[in-house]
Write an enzyme that holds these catalytic residues in place. Structure first.
Site, PDB file in Angstrom:
ATOM      1  N   HIS A 227     -39.742  20.780   6.287  1.00 11.40           N
ATOM      2  CA  HIS A 227     -39.691  21.924   5.365  1.00 11.40           C
ATOM      3  C   HIS A 227     -40.976  21.907   4.552  1.00 11.40           C
ATOM      4  O   HIS A 227     -41.497  20.829   4.237  1.00 11.40           O
ATOM      5  CB  HIS A 227     -38.541  21.808   4.365  1.00 11.40           C
ATOM      6  CG  HIS A 227     -37.184  21.686   4.967  1.00 11.40           C
ATOM      7  ND1 HIS A 227     -36.590  20.479   5.224  1.00 11.40           N
ATOM      8  CD2 HIS A 227     -36.289  22.632   5.343  1.00 11.40           C
ATOM      9  CE1 HIS A 227     -35.394  20.683   5.737  1.00 11.40           C
ATOM     10  NE2 HIS A 227     -35.183  21.972   5.833  1.00 11.40           N
TER      11      HIS A 227
ATOM     12  N   ASP B 138     -40.890  19.365   1.869  1.00  7.05           N
ATOM     13  CA  ASP B 138     -40.900  17.934   2.231  1.00  7.05           C
ATOM     14  C   ASP B 138     -42.321  17.378   2.063  1.00  7.05           C
ATOM     15  O   ASP B 138     -42.512  16.174   1.879  1.00  7.05           O
ATOM     16  CB  ASP B 138     -40.478  17.719   3.696  1.00  7.05           C
ATOM     17  CG  ASP B 138     -39.064  18.220   3.986  1.00  7.05           C
ATOM     18  OD1 ASP B 138     -38.268  18.308   3.035  1.00  7.05           O
ATOM     19  OD2 ASP B 138     -38.773  18.520   5.153  1.00  7.05           O
TER      20      ASP B 138
ATOM     21  N   GLU C  55     -27.396  23.610  16.745  1.00  6.02           N
ATOM     22  CA  GLU C  55     -27.192  22.226  16.305  1.00  6.02           C
ATOM     23  C   GLU C  55     -25.756  21.813  16.639  1.00  6.02           C
ATOM     24  O   GLU C  55     -24.805  22.537  16.336  1.00  6.02           O
ATOM     25  CB  GLU C  55     -27.453  22.109  14.802  1.00  6.02           C
ATOM     26  CG  GLU C  55     -27.122  20.717  14.269  1.00  6.02           C
ATOM     27  CD  GLU C  55     -27.670  20.469  12.873  1.00  6.02           C
ATOM     28  OE1 GLU C  55     -28.786  20.936  12.559  1.00  6.02           O
ATOM     29  OE2 GLU C  55     -26.973  19.794  12.094  1.00  6.02           O
TER      30      GLU C  55
ATOM     31  N   ASP D  42     -31.512  16.211  14.339  1.00  2.50           N
ATOM     32  CA  ASP D  42     -31.307  16.579  12.940  1.00  2.50           C
ATOM     33  C   ASP D  42     -30.015  15.917  12.487  1.00  2.50           C
ATOM     34  O   ASP D  42     -28.925  16.465  12.649  1.00  2.50           O
ATOM     35  CB  ASP D  42     -31.242  18.107  12.800  1.00  2.50           C
ATOM     36  CG  ASP D  42     -31.131  18.528  11.339  1.00  2.50           C
ATOM     37  OD1 ASP D  42     -31.162  17.640  10.464  1.00  2.50           O
ATOM     38  OD2 ASP D  42     -31.011  19.730  11.076  1.00  2.50           O
TER      39      ASP D  42
HETATM   40 MN   LIG Z   1     -30.472  21.567  11.910  1.00  4.97          MN
END
Ligand SMILES: [Mn+2]
Length: 387
Positions: A56, A59, A219, A289
């Site tokens: 991000h 981050d 995800e 993730d």
């Molecule tokens: Mn994700």
């Protein structure tokens, strides 16, 4: 330890840097381990042959950083990437942490907040271009509601569409080599999120001005929170030519977002996901993730385990695909009545006439053998390591 399951750069594994920086905080408890610097995270990943990282904007660059501070962060990051031989393949914008986004970013009811979110993404796309990222992920963590009286979902989707259309034009105007990927999730942190499933995202993409610039990165945990079939959801994205990245992890079904290590909960489901990617020659990054357990002191066993599970399952897929009894069973299941293969995939008046007049032995077709108990047992034995 080094063995045949030791990752290589060519495996194209990637981790969100936020996964490595995760400090174990949850809604009921404080941090359980220290935050690691970007340098320490990337060094640890590079040492383990991780191909790339995802991040991000915040981050790497603090929220509200000055232009000079931003430039320094990018300069240092690029130097670190060069020194370590690690790529940044996916970039995303944090549009969920700061309280300004408490009621949405792209779908906020306040046009100024929508504009602020879009500006933040434009700045993030500039960063993505500078570090060579090719995929920009939208995860709409705050794009949803608890109170449906507050906004009309068609209006809210329209706001989202306007933002994506504007940002696609921004990428084209600047000549950036970046595609957009929308990550579906059914709920959490909002009571209900917009674009909850792969199917919702694929349908939404077709309403955009540049559908060819937009795909999805499903995800595992998000799919299981909705109680859906992980194999089928990823397959739908792949079939549509829209699978731009994968976010692998694991999750007990129908619960809060657990972000567990890939293949730590459901081996069979993980097997089929790897099988899908292998069988259909998926060649983009294999992104993880997930978070280390809150009880872990550091992230490195977690990092190694995700990749190792993937590589072991990849070997199991090969074993399954080469197993003679499995393949004989599959031939039997799929190979009956070859005279009908392709008989009506292409329409013609003749084909329609032939099909109308055809006689079928309904009883024989009803009673054909489907040895699925045996087939599934063979897979079970392969997974359990006794075959
Ligand atoms: Mn994700």
């Amino acid at each position: 330890m080094s063995d045949k399951y030791t990752p290589k750069k060519t495996d194209k594994f990637a981790f969100g840097i936020w996964c490595i920086q995760n400090r174990g905080r949850d809604p009921f408890g404080d941090v359980t381990r220290p935050e690691r610097s970007v340098r320490e995270c990337l060094e640890g990943l590079a040492k383990r042959n991780v191909y790339a990282f995802e991040f991000h904007d915040n981050d790497i660059i603090p929220f509200g950083a000055s232009a000079a501070e931003r430039d320094r962060c990018i300069r240092e990051l690029r130097k670190l990437m060069d020194d370590l031989g690690i790529k940044a393949t996916v970039i995303t914008t944090n549009l969920f942490y700061h309280p300004i986004f408490k009621d949405g970013a792209f779908t906020s009811t306040d046009p100024a907040i929508r504009a602020f979110a879009t500006q933040k993404v434009m700045q993030c796309l500039d960063v993505g271009h500078e570090v060579g990222a090719e995929v920009y992920v939208f995860w709409g963590g705050r794009e949803g509601t608890e109170v449906d009286a507050s906004k009309d979902p068609i209006t809210a989707n329209g706001y989202f569409r306007d933002a994506v259309n504007f940002l696609c034009e921004y990428v084209l105007d600047n000549g950036y080599n970046i595609k957009f990927s929308i990550e579906p999730k059914p709920n959490e942190p909002r009571g209900d999120l917009y674009l909850p499933t792969v199917g919702s995202v694929l349908a939404f993409i077709q309403t955009l001005d540049h559908p060819e610039m937009v795909g999805t990165n499903p995800e595992v945990a998000h799919i299981k929170m909705a109680g859906l079939n992980v194999y089928h959801e990823f397959a739908q994205a792949l079939d549509a030519g829209k699978l731009l990245d994968v976010h692998l992890n694991d999750q007990k079904p129908l619960r809060y977002d657990q972000d567990l290590t890939f293949a730590s909960e459901n081996l069979k489901e993980a097997f089929f996901l790897v099988k899908l990617l292998v069988d259909h020659n998926y060649d983009r990054t294999i992104g993880f993730d997930a978070h280390p357990y809150r009880t872990e002191a550091d992230p490195w066993d977690f990092v190694e385990r995700n990749m190792r599970n993937y590589l072991i399952l990849k070997e199991k897929v090969q074993r399954f695909n080469e197993d003679r009894e499995v393949q004989d069973l599959l031939r039997e299941i799929h190979g009956v009545h070859p005279e009908w293969v392709g008989a009506f995939t292409k329409y013609s008046k003749d084909a329609a006439q032939r099909l109308k007049q055809a006689q079928f032995d309904v009883e024989a077709l009803t009673n054909r053998r489907l040895p699925y108990e045996r087939l599934d047992q063979l897979l079970t034995e392969i997974l359990l390591g006794v075959r």
